[in-house]
Design a protein around this motif. Structure first.
Motif, PDB file in Angstrom:
ATOM      1  N   LEU A   1       1.027  -1.007   0.036  1.00 42.29           N
ATOM      2  CA  LEU A   1      -0.070  -0.060  -0.173  1.00 42.29           C
ATOM      3  C   LEU A   1       0.757   1.657   0.017  1.00 42.29           C
ATOM      4  CD1 LEU A   1      -2.931   1.120  -0.072  1.00 42.29           C
ATOM      5  CD2 LEU A   1      -2.787   1.102   2.782  1.00 42.29           C
ATOM      6  N   PHE A   2       0.715   2.221  -1.004  1.00 41.87           N
ATOM      7  CA  PHE A   2       1.522   3.208  -1.254  1.00 41.87           C
ATOM      8  C   PHE A   2       0.759   4.048  -1.053  1.00 41.87           C
ATOM      9  CE2 PHE A   2       3.375   6.724  -4.166  1.00 41.87           C
ATOM     10  CZ  PHE A   2       4.416   6.841  -3.672  1.00 41.87           C
ATOM     11  N   LEU A   3       1.578   4.805   0.556  1.00 43.68           N
ATOM     12  CA  LEU A   3       0.760   6.221   0.845  1.00 43.68           C
ATOM     13  C   LEU A   3       1.378   7.845   0.515  1.00 43.68           C
ATOM     14  CD1 LEU A   3      -0.423   4.783   4.144  1.00 43.68           C
ATOM     15  CD2 LEU A   3      -1.582   4.942   2.200  1.00 43.68           C
ATOM     16  N   ASP A   4       0.609   8.406  -0.750  1.00 42.97           N
ATOM     17  CA  ASP A   4       1.377   9.045  -1.468  1.00 42.97           C
ATOM     18  C   ASP A   4       0.722  10.282  -0.526  1.00 42.97           C
ATOM     19  OD1 ASP A   4       2.739  10.921  -2.709  1.00 42.97           O
ATOM     20  OD2 ASP A   4       2.530  10.765  -4.572  1.00 42.97           O
ATOM     21  N   GLU A   5       2.238  11.887  -0.652  1.00 42.17           N
ATOM     22  CA  GLU A   5       1.513  13.051   0.265  1.00 42.17           C
ATOM     23  C   GLU A   5       1.179  12.418   1.594  1.00 42.17           C
ATOM     24  OE1 GLU A   5       2.645  15.750  -1.069  1.00 42.17           O
ATOM     25  OE2 GLU A   5       2.692  14.875  -3.323  1.00 42.17           O
ATOM     26  N   ILE A   6       1.791  11.791   1.918  1.00 35.99           N
ATOM     27  CA  ILE A   6       1.139  10.978   3.640  1.00 35.99           C
ATOM     28  C   ILE A   6       1.654  12.830   4.497  1.00 35.99           C
ATOM     29  CG2 ILE A   6       3.942  10.801   4.506  1.00 35.99           C
ATOM     30  CD1 ILE A   6       0.974   8.756   5.520  1.00 35.99           C
ATOM     31  N   GLY A   7       2.788  13.792   4.189  1.00 34.88           N
ATOM     32  CA  GLY A   7       2.188  14.666   4.832  1.00 34.88           C
ATOM     33  C   GLY A   7       0.311  15.365   5.292  1.00 34.88           C
ATOM     34  N   GLU A   8      -0.397  15.247   4.393  1.00 39.22           N
ATOM     35  CA  GLU A   8      -1.545  15.853   4.250  1.00 39.22           C
ATOM     36  C   GLU A   8      -2.511  14.688   5.043  1.00 39.22           C
ATOM     37  OE1 GLU A   8      -2.576  17.956   3.228  1.00 39.22           O
ATOM     38  OE2 GLU A   8      -0.643  18.270   2.101  1.00 39.22           O
TER      39      GLU A   8
ATOM     40  N   LYS B   1     -14.888  -5.887  15.365  1.00 39.97           N
ATOM     41  CA  LYS B   1     -13.759  -6.969  15.444  1.00 39.97           C
ATOM     42  C   LYS B   1     -12.719  -6.588  14.575  1.00 39.97           C
ATOM     43  CE  LYS B   1     -16.372 -11.322  16.440  1.00 39.97           C
ATOM     44  NZ  LYS B   1     -16.573 -12.800  15.573  1.00 39.97           N
ATOM     45  N   GLU B   2     -11.477  -6.465  14.803  1.00 39.96           N
ATOM     46  CA  GLU B   2     -10.644  -6.249  14.303  1.00 39.96           C
ATOM     47  C   GLU B   2      -9.842  -7.278  13.653  1.00 39.96           C
ATOM     48  OE1 GLU B   2      -7.856  -5.781  17.498  1.00 39.96           O
ATOM     49  OE2 GLU B   2      -7.743  -3.574  16.916  1.00 39.96           O
ATOM     50  N   ARG B   3      -8.806  -6.298  11.992  1.00 40.35           N
ATOM     51  CA  ARG B   3      -9.038  -7.399  11.218  1.00 40.35           C
ATOM     52  C   ARG B   3      -7.719  -7.698  11.669  1.00 40.35           C
ATOM     53  NH1 ARG B   3     -12.455  -6.497   6.087  1.00 40.35           N
ATOM     54  NH2 ARG B   3     -10.994  -8.230   5.003  1.00 40.35           N
ATOM     55  N   LYS B   4      -6.115  -8.536  10.719  1.00 44.57           N
ATOM     56  CA  LYS B   4      -5.699  -8.249  10.151  1.00 44.57           C
ATOM     57  C   LYS B   4      -5.037  -8.075   8.514  1.00 44.57           C
ATOM     58  CE  LYS B   4      -3.857 -11.211  13.957  1.00 44.57           C
ATOM     59  NZ  LYS B   4      -2.893 -12.633  14.526  1.00 44.57           N
ATOM     60  N   SER B   5      -4.065  -7.612   8.044  1.00 45.26           N
ATOM     61  CA  SER B   5      -3.635  -7.421   6.808  1.00 45.26           C
ATOM     62  C   SER B   5      -2.035  -7.152   7.030  1.00 45.26           C
ATOM     63  CB  SER B   5      -3.964  -6.104   6.547  1.00 45.26           C
ATOM     64  OG  SER B   5      -2.848  -5.671   5.135  1.00 45.26           O
ATOM     65  N   ASP B   6      -1.116  -8.499   6.084  1.00 45.82           N
ATOM     66  CA  ASP B   6      -0.224  -8.263   6.585  1.00 45.82           C
ATOM     67  C   ASP B   6       0.965  -7.712   4.793  1.00 45.82           C
ATOM     68  OD1 ASP B   6       2.593  -8.979   6.642  1.00 45.82           O
ATOM     69  OD2 ASP B   6       2.726 -10.848   4.611  1.00 45.82           O
ATOM     70  N   ALA B   7       0.195  -5.995   4.538  1.00 40.69           N
ATOM     71  CA  ALA B   7       0.588  -5.478   4.031  1.00 40.69           C
ATOM     72  C   ALA B   7       1.916  -4.497   4.008  1.00 40.69           C
ATOM     73  CB  ALA B   7      -0.512  -4.463   3.130  1.00 40.69           C
ATOM     74  N   VAL B   8       2.885  -4.059   3.629  1.00 42.19           N
ATOM     75  CA  VAL B   8       4.005  -3.233   3.157  1.00 42.19           C
ATOM     76  C   VAL B   8       3.195  -2.028   2.979  1.00 42.19           C
ATOM     77  CG1 VAL B   8       6.343  -2.644   2.704  1.00 42.19           C
ATOM     78  CG2 VAL B   8       6.021  -4.649   2.391  1.00 42.19           C
ATOM     79  N   ILE B   9       3.420  -1.456   3.817  1.00 42.93           N
ATOM     80  CA  ILE B   9       3.267   0.220   4.101  1.00 42.93           C
ATOM     81  C   ILE B   9       4.365   1.121   3.233  1.00 42.93           C
ATOM     82  CG2 ILE B   9       2.516   2.452   5.172  1.00 42.93           C
ATOM     83  CD1 ILE B   9       0.142   0.270   4.556  1.00 42.93           C
ATOM     84  N   MET B  10       4.034   1.792   2.153  1.00 38.86           N
ATOM     85  CA  MET B  10       5.477   2.527   1.738  1.00 38.86           C
ATOM     86  C   MET B  10       4.256   3.978   1.548  1.00 38.86           C
ATOM     87  SD  MET B  10       7.046   1.436  -1.700  1.00 38.86           S
ATOM     88  CE  MET B  10       7.468  -0.939  -1.881  1.00 38.86           C
ATOM     89  N   ALA B  11       5.317   5.197   2.014  1.00 39.13           N
ATOM     90  CA  ALA B  11       5.362   6.794   2.393  1.00 39.13           C
ATOM     91  C   ALA B  11       5.423   6.904   1.598  1.00 39.13           C
ATOM     92  CB  ALA B  11       3.982   7.164   3.580  1.00 39.13           C
ATOM     93  N   ALA B  12       5.206   8.337   0.932  1.00 36.59           N
ATOM     94  CA  ALA B  12       6.407   9.356   0.645  1.00 36.59           C
ATOM     95  C   ALA B  12       5.667  11.117   0.927  1.00 36.59           C
ATOM     96  CB  ALA B  12       5.692   9.309  -0.942  1.00 36.59           C
ATOM     97  N   THR B  13       6.720  11.932   0.465  1.00 34.21           N
ATOM     98  CA  THR B  13       5.955  13.100   0.684  1.00 34.21           C
ATOM     99  C   THR B  13       6.895  14.702   0.152  1.00 34.21           C
ATOM    100  OG1 THR B  13       5.164  14.614   2.401  1.00 34.21           O
ATOM    101  CG2 THR B  13       7.300  13.164   2.887  1.00 34.21           C
ATOM    102  N   ASN B  14       6.187  15.693   0.060  1.00 30.36           N
ATOM    103  CA  ASN B  14       7.946  16.154  -0.731  1.00 30.36           C
ATOM    104  C   ASN B  14       7.584  17.219   0.630  1.00 30.36           C
ATOM    105  OD1 ASN B  14       5.358  17.401  -0.505  1.00 30.36           O
ATOM    106  ND2 ASN B  14       5.854  18.090  -3.310  1.00 30.36           N
ATOM    107  N   GLN B  15       7.543  17.234   1.751  1.00 32.27           N
ATOM    108  CA  GLN B  15       7.017  18.527   2.409  1.00 32.27           C
ATOM    109  C   GLN B  15       7.872  18.015   3.896  1.00 32.27           C
ATOM    110  OE1 GLN B  15       3.320  19.167   4.135  1.00 32.27           O
ATOM    111  NE2 GLN B  15       2.242  18.646   2.033  1.00 32.27           N
TER     112      GLN B  15
END
Length: 448
Positions: free
Chosen positions: A237-244, A269-283
């Protein structure tokens, strides 16, 4: 469906005539061959979309024909026709590359349905191959400067690591999404890559978008839905503009990163996910932290493996290769010849500051390709802010040797770009030996 060209290879001429007569679908065009050798020759000449191949041919076996057809064109689907009781050989043919088989006597409607379904599967496969190749072209890390080589090495190191959180930083337009995809593609062969721009999501819906929601959890939630965190399970999961991202959602993201569990909106109930988190920002996240707009603990959790992307101005040695790459890419998109850059115009491009980075360069090459397809680009047609960086003297006022040297540099860089930096292949394209190329690069001070 567009016309489907089908080659039937079967020694029973009456059967072939019956197939031709019975198929009323105007989209099916049938050609016939009555021996294995005739079939192979017809296959090479016609390049059909689909082949119907009989296992029992008078000269060579259908399996041998299948083997030769696979060597000529591995992607062309072949349906085997087997006699009653010969299904074992037909199954063997499927294992060796046939897509399916049908047993005599068969229903023509059944055969037509099988052919159309097979052709549709092949069409989808070809479209996916095209999209992947286009994605590969668009997501290459172009260049051999010291800064670019450091970035490539970093991407490989991160991709080969077990890191589950990655923070990509760099100025706007430097290709943060491209770097994220490159890491993902080196790490996974077949896993989801989901990209979301945090700045583009409405604040009141971002939690449901990321973590999902149960039916009735909010106005308009008419059914339960998975969020992006769940959809990216097993991938990225790629979170672009994470600063926002709003502070309350930052807290929920931090909880997920620490526990790898999440709770959809309205769920008990809670659920699980094994997703890699990539985040990006220019801030400047440090500044945002000091101003209370970004959580410090989330920053440290994301910044386990930082990847810094240099601005184009800091890797300006790559510019000729980038220009050649985008010129070729835009020419393919427009169906024309690539533009060429005069030495004077290249000088201007190399001395411009590129505040918009790679994105600005790509947009410029797209504009030049649309307006001047296949032509030489001079400073006269460049934007004024770029043309202002032109040589103090025009190319015509340069010495003949200087012009030759500049053109030689341009040709070598283009050949290296087309060969993905492989000097042996570049030398072959230029028609010179590898040693001759090395000497010329040293003389021209091309340290690639």
């Amino acid at each position: 469906m567009s016309n489907l060209n089908v080659l039937v290879i079967d020694d029973e001429q009456n059967l072939v005539r019956s197939i031709k007569f019975s198929l009323n679908n105007k989209d099916l065009e049938l050609s016939a061959a009555f021996t294995g050798q005739e079939g192979i020759a017809a296959f090479e000449q016609l390049n059909p979309d689909l082949v119907l191949l009989d296992l029992g041919l008078p000269d060579i076996s259908g399996l041998d024909v299948l083997s030769q057809l696979r060597q000529i064109s591995p992607g062309t689907p072949v349906i085997m026709i087997s006699a009653h009781g010969d299904t074992r050989t037909a199954v063997k043919a499927v294992k060796e590359g046939a897509v399916d088989y049908i047993t005599k006597p068969f229903d023509v409607d059944e055969l037509e349905l099988l052919m159309i379904r097979t052709a549709e599967q092949r069409r989808v496969t070809k479209e996916l191959e095209f999209l992947r190749s286009k994605d590969d072209i668009n997501n290459q890390i172009i260049g051999h400067s010291a800064q670019t080589n450091l970035l490539k090495n970093m991407i490989t190191q991160v991709a080969n690591s077990a890191a589950r959180t990655i923070l990509i930083q760099g100025p706007s337009g430097t290709g943060k999404s491209m770097v994220a995809k490159s890491i993902h593609n080196q790490r996974y062969s077949n896993a989801p890559f989901i990209e979301v721009n945090c700045a583009a999501l409405p604040e009141h819906l971002i939690e449901a978008e990321l973590f999902g929601a149960e039916k009735g959890a909010y106005t308009g939630a008419t059914s339960s839905r998975d969020g992006l965190v769940a959809l990216a399970n097993g991938g990225t999961l790629f979170l672009d503009e994470i600063g926002e991202m709003p502070l309350n959602i930052q807290a929920k993201l931090l909880t997920f990163l620490e526990q790898r569990t999440f709770r959809p909106v309205g769920a008990g109930k809670e659920r699980k996910s094994d997703a890699v988190i990539m985040a990006a920002t220019n801030q400047n996240l440090a500044l945002q932290i000091s101003e209370g707009r970004f959580r410090q603990d989330l920053f440290y959790r994301l910044n386990v493996v930082p990847v810094e992307i240099p601005a184009l101005q800091d890797r300006i040695a790559d510019l000729p290769l980038l220009v050649a790459h985008f010129a070729k890419l835009m020419a393919q998109n427009e169906g024309c010849q690539p533009v060429s850059i005069t030495p004077e115009a290249m000088f201007a491009l190399q001395h411009y500051t590129w505040p918009g980075n790679i994105r600005e360069l790509k947009n410029l090459l797209e504009r030049m390709t649309i307006l001047y397809p296949g032509q030489y680009i001079t400073c006269d047609v460049l934007p004024k802010e770029i043309a202002a960086k032109t040589l103090p003297v025009t190319a015509l006022e340069c010495s003949y040797d200087e012009q030759v040297e500049s053109k030689e540099k341009e040709l070598i860089l283009q050949a290296l770009n087309a060969s993905q930096g492989k000097k042996g292949l570049a030398a072959e394209k230029l028609g010179i030996s590898r040693h001759a190329l090395k000497r010329r690069m040293q003389r021209l001070d091309l340290d690639l």
